[in-house]
Design an enzyme around this catalytic site. Structure first.
Site, PDB file in Angstrom:
ATOM      1  N   HIS A  33       0.847  -1.187   0.000  1.00  0.00           N
ATOM      2  CA  HIS A  33       0.000   0.000   0.000  1.00  0.00           C
ATOM      3  C   HIS A  33       0.883   1.238   0.000  1.00  0.00           C
ATOM      4  CE1 HIS A  33      -3.401   2.645   0.788  1.00  0.00           C
ATOM      5  NE2 HIS A  33      -2.595   3.269   1.619  1.00  0.00           N
ATOM      6  N   ASP A  64     -15.359   2.099   7.403  1.00  0.00           N
ATOM      7  CA  ASP A  64     -14.325   3.020   6.932  1.00  0.00           C
ATOM      8  C   ASP A  64     -14.855   3.950   5.848  1.00  0.00           C
ATOM      9  OD1 ASP A  64     -11.552   4.015   6.604  1.00  0.00           O
ATOM     10  OD2 ASP A  64     -11.821   3.154   4.611  1.00  0.00           O
ATOM     11  N   ARG A 121     -14.906  12.380   7.717  1.00  0.00           N
ATOM     12  CA  ARG A 121     -13.646  13.078   8.019  1.00  0.00           C
ATOM     13  C   ARG A 121     -13.297  14.069   6.924  1.00  0.00           C
ATOM     14  NH1 ARG A 121     -10.016   8.520   7.826  1.00  0.00           N
ATOM     15  NH2 ARG A 121      -8.344  10.044   8.128  1.00  0.00           N
ATOM     16  N   SER A 143      -7.941   3.614   8.978  1.00  0.00           N
ATOM     17  CA  SER A 143      -8.611   3.570   7.681  1.00  0.00           C
ATOM     18  C   SER A 143      -7.874   2.648   6.718  1.00  0.00           C
ATOM     19  CB  SER A 143      -8.698   4.987   7.109  1.00  0.00           C
ATOM     20  OG  SER A 143      -9.228   4.975   5.796  1.00  0.00           O
ATOM     21  N   LYS A 147      -8.871  -1.924   5.995  1.00  0.00           N
ATOM     22  CA  LYS A 147      -9.131  -2.520   4.679  1.00  0.00           C
ATOM     23  C   LYS A 147      -8.070  -3.564   4.325  1.00  0.00           C
ATOM     24  CE  LYS A 147      -9.375   1.605   3.047  1.00  0.00           C
ATOM     25  NZ  LYS A 147      -9.583   2.918   2.431  1.00  0.00           N
TER      26      LYS A 147
END
Length: 427
Positions: free
Chosen positions: A85, A164, A171, A186, A190
């Site tokens: 990620h 999320d 947010r 967050s 996932k």
């Protein structure tokens, strides 16, 4: 499950208190189900923004978000799973060559990706520049492709951590996005729900990154590694430079073309370097002793790329879209390129049509910016420095405006700072 008073929980966190496990479980579930209002959760998000969450609270918060949805299971695969990620940057097309490279080395790479918003591009938007390619796969299709090809890049299903999605949207409109605990929860909710055994994080730092300072980037990296490790996911983070944009292009189809150059054994040196560095980390996490640089040079990763694109309906041989309008920006002086503002380049690409202002906006597959010199290169006044690409001529002026003052040219060369600045692990 116990019932709590949302106002009392907000007051507890506002005053610096600690939320119990049961309170966190109830709050996340009640908000997802609509029993806690947006106004109340906005107040809690702001309280967390200022007061934070300790390690135990954050781990529980993340797990509570995961528990609102499904959890994928890749245990039936014959290959070890590892994912990556990135926190997002300009010209960050690394996922495109990385996933097939790591798969070609023997791992399974379930890369659930997103779409771009603002100045950072989305991996799915990039791949949709390829004719026929589709982002949405069923879980069964994902598993089959991971077993047969080794890599899949697709959209995350709505069943993964639905809390999320709801909380992120809140947010976004309450100025609480930049909370390190909530960013971490967050991302990691996932990724953990996705079911991968190992995870490598590419945490960007600098002008074009979400986190501008090294200290903030390190704090984010350490927090996410802690969450992943606590959840039993083998997690490592690299903090990487995003003061200058990566490669030589920012824009959907433009970045696909550059990624294909890398897979073919060419491409910009910085893209190759970071792809190989992340591949080494991913393979180490997966317990695979293979040199990714050698596999990249052999063409094996290109074969996997073609198979991956075909498996999702795309034609890897089809020409990529070309913008109808281009304009060149010349170098302002003789000298050496010592600075290129990644944020300015990302903003220009966005204004030209490569990105979106709000979720759901269309993007242009061919829009973006290419640059013809990198940090440390010698340039001559008047030589092409940037080329702007768009299908919409009226966008060109604002794209050009974004690049005013974006580069620094000096009499003496400088070296670009290292791409990989630090490695963070639980050990």
């Amino acid at each position: 499950m116990s019932t709590f008073d949302a106002v009392e929980l907000i007051r507890t966190k506002r005053d610096g208190g600690r939320l119990t496990d049961a309170a966190i479980d109830w709050l996340i579930r009640a908000y997802t189900d609509g029993r806690v209002s947006d106004e109340q959760m906005a107040a809690m998000a702001m309280a967390i923004f200022f007061r934070g969450l300790d390690g135990a609270e954050l781990s529980r918060w993340t797990n509570a978000m995961i528990a609102t949805g499904e959890r994928m299971d890749f245990s039936s695969l014959s290959r070890p799973t590892v994912d990556k990620h990135s926190t997002g940057g300009v010209g960050d097309k690394i996922t495109l060559p990385l996933a097939p490279l790591v798969a070609a080395c023997g791992a399974a790479v379930p890369q659930l990706s997103g779409r771009g918003l603002g100045h950072t591009g989305g991996t799915l938007d990039k791949l949709e520049a390829i004719p026929g390619w589709r982002a949405s796969l069923t879980n069964a299709e994902m598993l089959a492709q991971l077993e047969s090809v080794g890599a899949v890049i697709c959209a995350a299903g709505s069943g993964l951590a639905p809390a999320d999605k709801k909380l992120y949207a809140l947010r976004d409109v309450t100025a609480t996005v930049e909370s390190i605990p909530m960013i971490s929860a967050s991302i990691m909710s996932k990724k953990i729900a996705e079911g991968t055994s190992s995870l490598v994080l590419d945490v960007k730092t600098g002008a074009g990154a979400f986190m501008k300072t090294f200290d903030d980037s390190r704090a984010l990296a350490e927090t996410m590694v802690g969450i992943g490790t606590a959840a039993g996911v083998n997690t490592v983070a690299l903090i990487t430079d995003m003061d200058a944009p990566l490669g030589r292009s920012a824009g959907n189809g433009l970045e696909v073309a550059e990624s294909i150059e890398v897979l073919a054994g060419g491409g910009p040196a910085d893209v190759v370097e970071l792809t190989v560095a992340l591949a080494r980390e991913m393979l180490a996490c997966a317990g695979i002793d293979t040199d990714p640089a050698a596999v990249l040079a052999s063409g094996g990763a290109m074969d996997t790329w073609r198979a991956m694109i075909r498996a999702q309906g795309g034609d890897p041989e089809a020409p990529l879209p070309v913008a109808r309008h281009t304009e060149v920006v010349a170098a302002p002086a003789d000298g050496y390129l010592t600075g290129m503002d990644a944020m300015a380049v990302g903003l220009a690409a966005w204004r030209l049509g490569a990105g979106r202002a709000t979720q759901g906006d269309p993007v242009q597959a061919a829009a973006g910016v290419t640059w013809h010199a990198g940090i440390g290169d010698q340039v001559r006044a008047g030589q092409p420095l940037f080329t702007l690409h768009t299908d919409t001529p009226k966008r060109m002026e604002r794209g050009l405006e974004a690049l005013v003052g974006a580069v620094t040219v000096a009499d003496a060369p400088v070296e670009r700072r290292p791409l990989v600045l630090e490695r963070i692990s639980a050990g």
